[in-house]
Enzyme design. Structure first.
Site, PDB file in Angstrom:
ATOM      1  N   CYS A 186      -2.602 -35.907  -7.950  1.00  0.00           N
ATOM      2  CA  CYS A 186      -2.609 -34.582  -8.661  1.00  0.00           C
ATOM      3  C   CYS A 186      -2.131 -35.099 -10.207  1.00  0.00           C
ATOM      4  CB  CYS A 186      -1.857 -33.577  -7.939  1.00  0.00           C
ATOM      5  SG  CYS A 186      -1.722 -31.933  -8.980  1.00  0.00           S
ATOM      6  N   HIS A 236      -8.372 -28.883  -3.123  1.00  0.00           N
ATOM      7  CA  HIS A 236      -7.134 -29.050  -3.851  1.00  0.00           C
ATOM      8  C   HIS A 236      -7.081 -28.123  -4.891  1.00  0.00           C
ATOM      9  CE1 HIS A 236      -4.412 -32.004  -5.858  1.00  0.00           C
ATOM     10  NE2 HIS A 236      -4.681 -31.249  -6.670  1.00  0.00           N
ATOM     11  N   GLU A 237      -7.986 -27.882  -5.724  1.00  0.00           N
ATOM     12  CA  GLU A 237      -7.932 -26.826  -6.926  1.00  0.00           C
ATOM     13  C   GLU A 237      -7.726 -25.563  -6.737  1.00  0.00           C
ATOM     14  OE1 GLU A 237      -7.279 -28.301  -9.611  1.00  0.00           O
ATOM     15  OE2 GLU A 237      -8.330 -30.319  -9.230  1.00  0.00           O
ATOM     16  N   HIS A 280      -4.190 -24.778  -5.560  1.00  0.00           N
ATOM     17  CA  HIS A 280      -3.510 -24.707  -7.079  1.00  0.00           C
ATOM     18  C   HIS A 280      -3.409 -23.097  -7.279  1.00  0.00           C
ATOM     19  CE1 HIS A 280      -1.761 -28.236  -8.617  1.00  0.00           C
ATOM     20  NE2 HIS A 280      -2.762 -28.983  -8.239  1.00  0.00           N
TER      21      HIS A 280
END
Length: 171
Positions: free
Chosen positions: A97, A139-140, A143
């Site tokens: 990351c 993953h994004e 966030h």
């Protein structure tokens, strides 16, 4: 436009949930997309890696991510992305990351997903992804929900510095 500073692990903004983008065509949204694209390009130029970035990583709590992934051929913003479907099958991999670039985390993610989103013209879109693109999108989107890869670690031993990962664990 110059790259924005990427927030680092420990910054409380990274743990907050992002709000929806109300107007895809607004100057604010266009600015977020431009800043994400420029910041991703700057990070990639400086480090040699990087495929995606989320607005919270540059301090903006809006549901926007920017992906530039080759050879998958996907490049551009995803506005208000939501995972509409995920497979029961999973993949396990080492994740990294921009917000903790020297730390690798072993995570488990859905092998395949479908993401519904709006593009930069405001049109509804969907993308079906598997493998690396599936992992990156998850993953994004995490966030945007205030979730970091360190929270997805498969065990307390699922961490390595980038140097140690390069030396011993990279596959």
């Amino acid at each position: 436009m110059p790259s924005r500073q990427i927030l680092q692990l420990g910054n409380p903004v990274l743990w907050q949930k992002s709000g929806d983008v109300a107007d895809v065509h607004s100057a604010e949204t266009r600015g977020i997309v431009r800043d994400l694209s420029d910041t991703l390009a700057g990070f990639r130029e400086a480090t040699g890696y990087g495929r995606g970035i989320a607005a919270p990583q540059i301090g903006l709590l809006k549901r926007v991510i920017f992906i530039r992934m080759q050879p998958a051929g996907f490049c551009g913003p995803l506005i208000n992305p939501e995972i509409a479907w995920s497979s029961e099958a999973s993949i396990e991999l080492w994740d990294d990351c921009f917000s903790f670039p020297d730390l690798m985390v072993r995570v488990s993610r859905a092998a395949q997903i479908r993401v519904d989103y709006r593009d930069d013209r405001g049109l509804k879109q969907a993308i079906e992804a598997e493998g690396d693109l599936s992992e990156l999108l998850q993953h994004e989107i995490d966030h945007l929900d205030g979730i970091l890869a360190v929270q997805r670690a498969i065990s307390p031993q699922a961490f390595a510095t980038r140097v140690e990962w390069e030396r011993r664990l990279r596959r």
